[in-house]
Design an enzyme around this catalytic site. Structure first.
Site, PDB file in Angstrom:
ATOM      1  N   ILE A   1      -7.662   0.337  10.243  1.00 36.10           N
ATOM      2  CA  ILE A   1      -8.734   1.326  10.228  1.00 36.10           C
ATOM      3  C   ILE A   1      -9.969   0.752   9.526  1.00 36.10           C
ATOM      4  CG2 ILE A   1      -7.179   3.307  10.365  1.00 36.10           C
ATOM      5  CD1 ILE A   1      -7.536   3.663   7.340  1.00 36.10           C
TER       6      ILE A   1
ATOM      7  N   TYR B   1       0.829  -1.206   0.000  1.00 43.50           N
ATOM      8  CA  TYR B   1       0.000   0.000   0.000  1.00 43.50           C
ATOM      9  C   TYR B   1       0.864   1.258   0.000  1.00 43.50           C
ATOM     10  CZ  TYR B   1       1.061   0.538   4.973  1.00 43.50           C
ATOM     11  OH  TYR B   1       1.721   0.691   6.164  1.00 43.50           O
TER      12      TYR B   1
ATOM     13  N   PHE C   1      -5.489   5.871  -0.086  1.00 46.31           N
ATOM     14  CA  PHE C   1      -4.645   4.683  -0.074  1.00 46.31           C
ATOM     15  C   PHE C   1      -4.713   3.986  -1.424  1.00 46.31           C
ATOM     16  CE2 PHE C   1      -5.408   5.056   4.508  1.00 46.31           C
ATOM     17  CZ  PHE C   1      -4.138   4.824   5.010  1.00 46.31           C
TER      18      PHE C   1
ATOM     19  N   PHE D   1       2.613   9.613   3.545  1.00 47.91           N
ATOM     20  CA  PHE D   1       2.883   9.429   4.963  1.00 47.91           C
ATOM     21  C   PHE D   1       3.268   7.986   5.307  1.00 47.91           C
ATOM     22  CE2 PHE D   1      -1.749   9.017   4.478  1.00 47.91           C
ATOM     23  CZ  PHE D   1      -1.982   7.776   5.053  1.00 47.91           C
ATOM     24  N   ASP D   2       3.069   7.028   4.394  1.00 42.52           N
ATOM     25  CA  ASP D   2       3.450   5.645   4.680  1.00 42.52           C
ATOM     26  C   ASP D   2       3.459   4.849   3.389  1.00 42.52           C
ATOM     27  OD1 ASP D   2       4.219   3.439   6.098  1.00 42.52           O
ATOM     28  OD2 ASP D   2       2.253   2.998   6.947  1.00 42.52           O
TER      29      ASP D   2
ATOM     30  N   TYR E   1      -8.641   7.916  10.897  1.00 43.20           N
ATOM     31  CA  TYR E   1      -8.087   8.193  12.229  1.00 43.20           C
ATOM     32  C   TYR E   1      -8.860   9.244  13.005  1.00 43.20           C
ATOM     33  CZ  TYR E   1      -4.236   5.343  10.668  1.00 43.20           C
ATOM     34  OH  TYR E   1      -3.474   4.298  10.198  1.00 43.20           O
TER      35      TYR E   1
END
Length: 554
Positions: free
Chosen positions: A95, A65, A138, A75-76, A121
């Site tokens: 999540i 992902y 995502f 961010f990731d 979140y």
């Protein structure tokens, strides 16, 4: 929906629709996948997957992902770490948007999910990389998934796929009365289709495999699941003639739990009730033993142990009664294990019985039989000799002593023959090395480059025998240490099981009070945050039953 030209998209190579402010926004083909169709999670397929199946709740999925903010800030990324990310689907371990989104994907599919903050979140975000109330984007690629492994050993011998979720918070336990419908298949050929009612732990009376009983302890009322069993959890290495099944058959069942009544847990009984219940287990086990159903009998005797082993509040006569029940339970488990040729369990259960009564003849005899079957005649001989020291006329023990001595002698002769062969070969090599065809004894001397005829071969043999005895002594020490460690581990596991049952009870009480959870309570993703009966009848009787067949008060 992705066009034909976008089918080779890779995560990180963005094919997003951008606004004039360079924001990532959903394309025309994005669809709302939320149950309430509230726009909280939008899905856009970037590359179609293959096949018709997708992962089910409870299954372990494997993905890559890329996580971004709408302005494109990354961010990731699992690819940056070089490892696929895996999680159990539908259990709240990621999540909410992920549990919803990945469940809609197929193998090989790449999709983009636009996740509103209440599906991600929430109000707090995940500082410092994810701000409060942030919508997240995502890109996810689904590689594979595995059915849920619900075997206690986690050896993939019992796999479950939930087809219809159950209701409530509780599940059947050992001894629970369950009402189920099953459809069994082997190699896509149906062999069983029926509704059946039984108590968990006694399913074999209804031709229910052990693996189905284990699985049912994970079911909720009304649940319907596909359960796959390896041979060890099915009908084992023997053919099941009733169902025309071959040995070592892999099985597949559709199981629906219609209803169940939980059995009372041990902690729900007071001390007096535990003792009375243990007596019921004992009588039931003895009946199964008489019928030759040794596995079922062993389960009943084992329940006595689970009920009473950690009961520390009894005194005087009640304490003696508890110890007698435990002693009988361990002895009978050992006897059942011998019948089923499970010699390690037979040895361990007999040892536990001897911890209660170190002079118990049945415990010594059964442990001796187990040691003998495990090719440990020296240890078996000790147990049988201890019986004879107390009862010189015990024919069964005397018979086994003779058998053990014969085995020890045979093993000793084999060892001598082994070493004799080694020395013969060495002597032949010496003879060839010195070139003397008439040479008959001696030892090769590397310094003299010849045979030293002054070697004391008797001394060599003595030294060899000493080394052999030292090796045997070391092996006995290692066996004793291993046995002690095994007992410690087993005790620890039993204590852990008791604590787990207590925790499960408290959890069920707590869950029944819980109705809703905060919207932003989702956990973060990854980095985001035997012998003749005539001689041995007195050693083969089930504890609590005299040779006449009458039950005693034990």
């Amino acid at each position: 929906m992705a066009t034909e030209d976008s089918m080779d998209v890779t995560i990180g190579q963005s094919n997003s629709t951008m606004s004039s402010q360079d924001l990532i926004v959903p394309g025309a083909g994005a669809i709302d996948i939320t149950p309430n169709v509230d726009g909280g999670v939008l899905k856009e397929i970037l590359r179609e997957g293959v096949g018709d199946d997708g992962p089910f709740e409870g299954e372990q999925v494997f993905v890559h992902y890329l996580g971004q903010l709408p302005d494109g800030t990354k961010f990731d990324s699992s690819r940056d770490r070089g490892d696929k990310f895996d999680f159990v689907l539908g259990k709240g371990r990621v999540i909410k948007a992920w549990d919803l989104g990945v469940a809609t994907m197929k193998r090989g599919e790449v999709a983009r999910f636009f996740c509103r903050s209440d599906y991600a979140y929430g109000e707090t975000g995940s500082p410092p990389r994810i701000p409060p109330n942030a919508t997240l984007v995502f890109e996810v690629e689904l590689f594979d998934w595995k059915m849920e492994d619900i075997s206690k050993a986690k050896d993939e011998g019992i796999l479950r796929r939930t087809l219809k979720k159950g209701e409530g918070y509780t599940s059947p336990n050992e001894g629970a009365l369950v009402n189920i419908h099953i459809v069994g298949r082997h190699n896509d050929i149906q062999f069983d289709d029926r509704s059946v009612q039984f108590n968990i732990g006694e399913g074999s009376e209804q031709d229910i495999p052990d693996g189905i009983e284990v699985a049912l302890e994970k079911f909720k009322k009304g649940e319907k699941s596909l359960v796959k069993l390896s041979p060890a959890y099915g009908f084992g290495s023997k053919p099941m003639e009733k169902f025309n099944l071959p040995p070592n058959a892999d099985l597949e069942y559709e199981v629906e739990l219609k209803s169940f009544e939980k059995a009372k847990e041990s902690w729900e009984f007071d001390v007096e009730e535990k003792i009375e219940q243990a007596k019921i287990f004992k009588d039931k086990g003895t009946q199964y033993f008489k019928e030759g159903k040794y596995s079922l009998a062993s389960k009943q005797y084992s329940k006595i142990v689970s009920f009473l082993e950690f009961e520390k509040t009894l005194k005087d006569e009640k304490l003696k009664e508890k110890d007698q029940l435990l002693l009988a339970a361990h002895l009978n488990v050992s006897m059942c294990a011998l019948k089923m040729e499970n010699h390690i369990e037979a040895r361990d259960s007999a040892t536990k019985a001897l911890e209660i009564d170190s002079e118990n003849e049945k415990g010594l005899f059964r442990r001796g039989m187990a040691h003998s079957a495990l090719a440990e005649p020296e240890l078996a001989l000790r147990d049988f000799e201890k019986i004879v020291s107390k009862d010189p006329n015990n024919k069964a023990a005397l018979n086994q002593i003779a058998i053990c001595k014969a085995k020890i002698k045979e093993l000793t002769q084999r060892e001598k023959q082994l070493y004799s062969n080694i020395f013969r070969k060495m002597a032949e090599q010496d003879k060839l090395a010195c070139g003397n065809n008439s040479w008959s004894c001696g030892w090769w001397d590397d310094k003299q480059r010849g045979v030293n005829l002054d070697v004391d071969l008797k001394k060599v043999e003595r030294e060899k025998q000493q080394e052999l005895e030292m090796a045997k002594a070391q092996r006995r020490k290692e066996i004793a240490a291993l046995r002690q460690r095994t007992q410690e581990i087993k005790k620890a596991r039993e204590e852990a099981k008791r604590r787990e049952e207590e925790a499960k009870r408290l959890e069920e009480e707590s869950e029944q009070k819980v109705e809703t959870f905060p919207e932003n309570s989702n956990p973060p993703l990854s980095n985001c945050g035997v012998v003749e009966k005539s001689d041995e009848k007195q050693n083969e009787d089930v504890e609590g039953e005299e040779p006449s067949g009458k039950l005693t008060n034990v």
